[in-house]
Design an enzyme around this catalytic site. Structure first.
Site, PDB file in Angstrom:
ATOM      1  N   SER A 113       0.825  -1.197   0.000  1.00 18.49           N
ATOM      2  CA  SER A 113       0.000   0.000   0.000  1.00 18.49           C
ATOM      3  C   SER A 113       0.866   1.257   0.000  1.00 18.49           C
ATOM      4  O   SER A 113       1.744   1.414  -0.830  1.00 18.49           O
ATOM      5  CB  SER A 113      -0.959  -0.045   1.187  1.00 18.49           C
ATOM      6  OG  SER A 113      -1.953   0.932   1.084  1.00 18.49           O
ATOM      7  N   ASP A 171      -9.270  -3.144  -6.944  1.00 20.15           N
ATOM      8  CA  ASP A 171      -8.838  -2.413  -5.758  1.00 20.15           C
ATOM      9  C   ASP A 171      -9.276  -0.953  -5.864  1.00 20.15           C
ATOM     10  O   ASP A 171      -8.875  -0.235  -6.776  1.00 20.15           O
ATOM     11  CB  ASP A 171      -7.314  -2.495  -5.638  1.00 20.15           C
ATOM     12  CG  ASP A 171      -6.795  -1.973  -4.309  1.00 20.15           C
ATOM     13  OD1 ASP A 171      -7.516  -1.191  -3.661  1.00 20.15           O
ATOM     14  OD2 ASP A 171      -5.673  -2.336  -3.936  1.00 20.15           O
ATOM     15  N   HIS A 206      -8.061  -4.872  -0.962  1.00 23.57           N
ATOM     16  CA  HIS A 206      -6.863  -4.046  -1.095  1.00 23.57           C
ATOM     17  C   HIS A 206      -5.608  -4.865  -0.837  1.00 23.57           C
ATOM     18  O   HIS A 206      -4.706  -4.913  -1.670  1.00 23.57           O
ATOM     19  CB  HIS A 206      -6.954  -2.870  -0.129  1.00 23.57           C
ATOM     20  CG  HIS A 206      -5.762  -1.979  -0.152  1.00 23.57           C
ATOM     21  ND1 HIS A 206      -5.206  -1.513  -1.322  1.00 23.57           N
ATOM     22  CD2 HIS A 206      -4.989  -1.467   0.854  1.00 23.57           C
ATOM     23  CE1 HIS A 206      -4.171  -0.739  -1.038  1.00 23.57           C
ATOM     24  NE2 HIS A 206      -4.018  -0.712   0.269  1.00 23.57           N
TER      25      HIS A 206
END
Length: 665
Positions: free
Chosen positions: A497, A583, A628
């Site tokens: 991320s 995502d 995610h």
């Protein structure tokens, strides 16, 4: 009787999970609260103080007890046949290890939460929500409350459980690995438990009981990652479901929290730097909420309650900045007060394990204390500090096998995050354990932008100070190499991320420090993402990355470190990227663009270098689904480990054999 004051300060942003963002434009009028509303909440004191360096653990605030493993393979879980009892004289660690090695592999697929309430423990077993008496929780003697298969989801698991005060109802949030969408089911507890209702896209939820002993469920609704609406509902003969709050500012999101004594429900409205809290009396949940303090830019605060006293946890320098409601007694406490006096035990500093503690200064490594890891007795845990460019000391946590010799020849895996004031995750994972057992060194770099050293540590690594985090990461790796931990040709880096920003920036600025990199759902195109306000998180993220659309200074600064913007023809480490097709947090488009541009730069560099140049491998692994980050994806784990071993030219046979003890292949 006047209560003895025990106060401390915490920043709310580290206490509440980032579960949703606000986007609703509809106006909702709030009441002007008369004094009689305040008088209904009889509090003796209203406390305010400060403790910048420490923050509560999210798990404590969630009031969850340790997790339980389960399998979705079978509809109804059954007790294992031919299960031999463990010897009474076996120590605790050996019992756990023996159980891990002998139980079927399927039992380590997903981790679920447990919640204690009354005399019961509520948790997931197989594909069922179950409960058992507290003293029988480990004896497979449980009552099935709900079969998750009824929702027709692919491998569902329970993400959160809340039990009504008198245990007439239990609510559970259910989701799947390949999506962030969730469903909250409400189960009526009786001789024949039955699903009373279900709500889609629920983020946070809590129970309270009103004056007529009726259970009221408060919940927030999440749409496109933005959480802005608060609802309350009742069930049974008097069914009721109404929206009573909508946040209008798109840069804020809403999160519900029940005080630890269950006396008050707080509606927390916040972004990265500012918060506002409304209080709902748990005894009168239908009354309008009470505003504690109107939002002030840069002021974060959080509300707790104990023994008829409100405790305000905030980051402000002067407590008098808060205007106390008329029903609250004002109290100012010395901000140098010892945070250990905290009555909630929320202020334990989040620190890496300290079995071995080292300090790096003036180019030397000084051992301060040292003793064996009391759990495994097979690995060392080291604490080091690297000196960054500006002289700032950056902490690191290093794990390696106790009997490892010549560490300079061992492979090294660096972990980094450095964003949102969040701590770098160092939780146990099977793949990390097997890497250490196979001789790897694992290093966790607690760079600026994270939250390990408090609010200022985060502030020094965001907006126009983001490059501090990159300097810290470079210093950490160079320090490790300088102290004899591995070497560049055996050094790898992993990030997920927002951690992809620093990882990608390092690949551009100092690629010679690394041999290979694994990234998962990485944030790599900061500039273009932050200029696209149609994306669900852009407005909320402005306080972290800046606003390049309206601020030229922010735009130019982002250009200096943005991984996508700084790709150039040069030698790069090999890179393995895991991305998810749908995502919403890190759109696939930006990752694909980064990968294509990186390959083009490598090809151009290869042409300029001539024959004999061995180009790095750039792999983009696109997984289906809309989640995610999927921590427990065995396919992802094995692909990443395979990539690292191949890039370093290592034999992966033993590591995959060890992984089979934990993972289903």
């Amino acid at each position: 009787m006047q209560q003895k004051t025990k106060l401390f300060l915490q920043a709310l942003k580290y206490s509440i999970p980032h579960l949703g963002k606000c986007m609703q434009k509809q106006h909702l009028n709030h009441y002007n609260f008369a004094d009689h509303y305040y008088n209904r909440i009889k509090l003796k004191k209203y406390h305010l103080t400060k403790c910048l360096q420490n923050k509560p653990k999210i798990s404590e605030l969630a009031r969850n007890i340790p997790s339980r493993s389960f399998s979705c393979k079978d509809l109804q879980p059954v007790k294992q046949e031919n299960e031999k009892p463990l010897p009474e004289n076996m120590d605790a660690f050996e019992k756990v290890r023996t159980k891990l090695e002998t139980q079927p592999q399927e039992e380590y697929e997903i981790i679920s939460v447990e919640v204690k309430h009354g005399g019961f423990v509520y948790y997931q077993e197989g594909c069922c929500l179950v409960r058992s008496k507290d003293e029988e929780a480990d004896n497979d003697n449980y009552e099935v409350l709900f079969n998750l298969e009824e929702l027709k989801l692919d491998q569902p698991f329970i993400d959160c459980i809340r039990v009504a005060p008198d245990e007439k109802y239990v609510a559970a949030k259910i989701r799947t690995e390949d999506s962030e969408a969730s469903t909250c089911v409400i189960i009526k507890l009786s001789d024949q438990p039955v699903m009373e209702a279900s709500f889609p896209n629920v983020s946070s939820f809590e129970w309270v009981k009103d004056e007529e002993d009726e259970d009221v469920l408060f919940y927030t609704f999440q749409r496109n990652l933005r959480c802005h609406d608060v609802y309350r509902a009742t069930f049974g003969d008097n069914k009721r479901n109404e929206r009573f709050y909508t946040e209008k500012d798109p840069s804020y999101f809403v999160f519900l929290y029940l005080t630890k004594d269950s006396r008050f429900l707080t509606i927390n409205i916040m972004n990265k730097t500012t918060s506002e809290v409304w209080l709902i009396d748990g005894l009168s949940p239908w009354d309008p909420p009470v505003l504690i303090q109107k939002r002030i830019h840069g002021v974060l605060y959080y509300v707790e309650h104990r023994d008829d006293e409100l405790y305000i946890l905030t980051n402000v320098g002067e407590p008098t900045e808060f205007k106390l409601p008329p029903w609250a007694c004002g109290f100012i406490m010395d901000t140098n007060s010892d945070p250990k006096n905290c009555p909630f035990q929320l202020c334990s500093p989040i620190r890496p394990p300290k079995y071995y503690t080292y300090k790096f200064a003036e180019g030397k490594l000084f051992e301060e204390t040292g003793h064996e890891d009391p759990i495994t007795k097979t690995s060392r845990v080291l604490r080091l500090e690297a000196k960054s460019k500006d002289g700032k000391l950056v902490p690191m946590t290093v794990f390696h096998k106790t009997d490892s010799e010549d560490l300079q020849k061992k492979p090294l895996l660096i972990h980094v995050y450095g964003a949102y004031g969040m701590d770098l995750k160092m939780n146990f994972r099977p793949e990390r354990r097997v890497l250490v057992d196979d001789g790897w060194i694992l290093a966790y770099c607690h760079v600026r932008g994270g939250g390990e050293l408090g609010l200022q540590w985060h502030a020094d690594g965001r907006l126009t100070k983001k490059l501090n985090g990159l300097a810290d990461l470079e210093a950490c790796i160079k320090t490790l190499h300088g102290q004899g931990f591995s070497q560049p040709s055996l050094t790898t880096l992993t990030a997920f991320s927002a951690g992809g920003v620093l990882a990608g920036a390092l690949c551009n600025s100092n690629p010679e420090l690394l041999r290979a990199v694994t990234l998962e759902a990485p944030f790599l195109d900061v500039l273009n993402t932050m200029m696209d306000t149609t994306l669900p998180l852009t407005l909320e993220e402005l306080e972290e990355w800046g606003n390049p659309s309206s601020d030229e200074k922010h735009k130019n600064y982002i250009k200096r470190y943005c991984p996508y913007q700084n790709i150039k023809p040069q030698h790069y480490p090999s890179v393995h990227i895991t991305a998810y097709e749908n995502d919403e947090r890190v759109p696939l488009k930006g990752i694909v663009s980064y990968t294509e541009k990186l390959k083009e730069a490598i090809s151009e560099h290869a042409k300029d270098t001539g024959e004999g140049y061995q180009a790095p491998n750039i792999i983009l692994d696109i997984q289906p689904g809309g989640n995610h980050v999927i921590e427990d994806s065995h396919k992802k784990i094995t692909a990443q480990i395979k990539f690292l071993y191949e890039e370093l030219g290592l034999d992966s046979t033993s590591v995959f054999e060890d992984l089979k003890k934990y993972l289903k292949f």
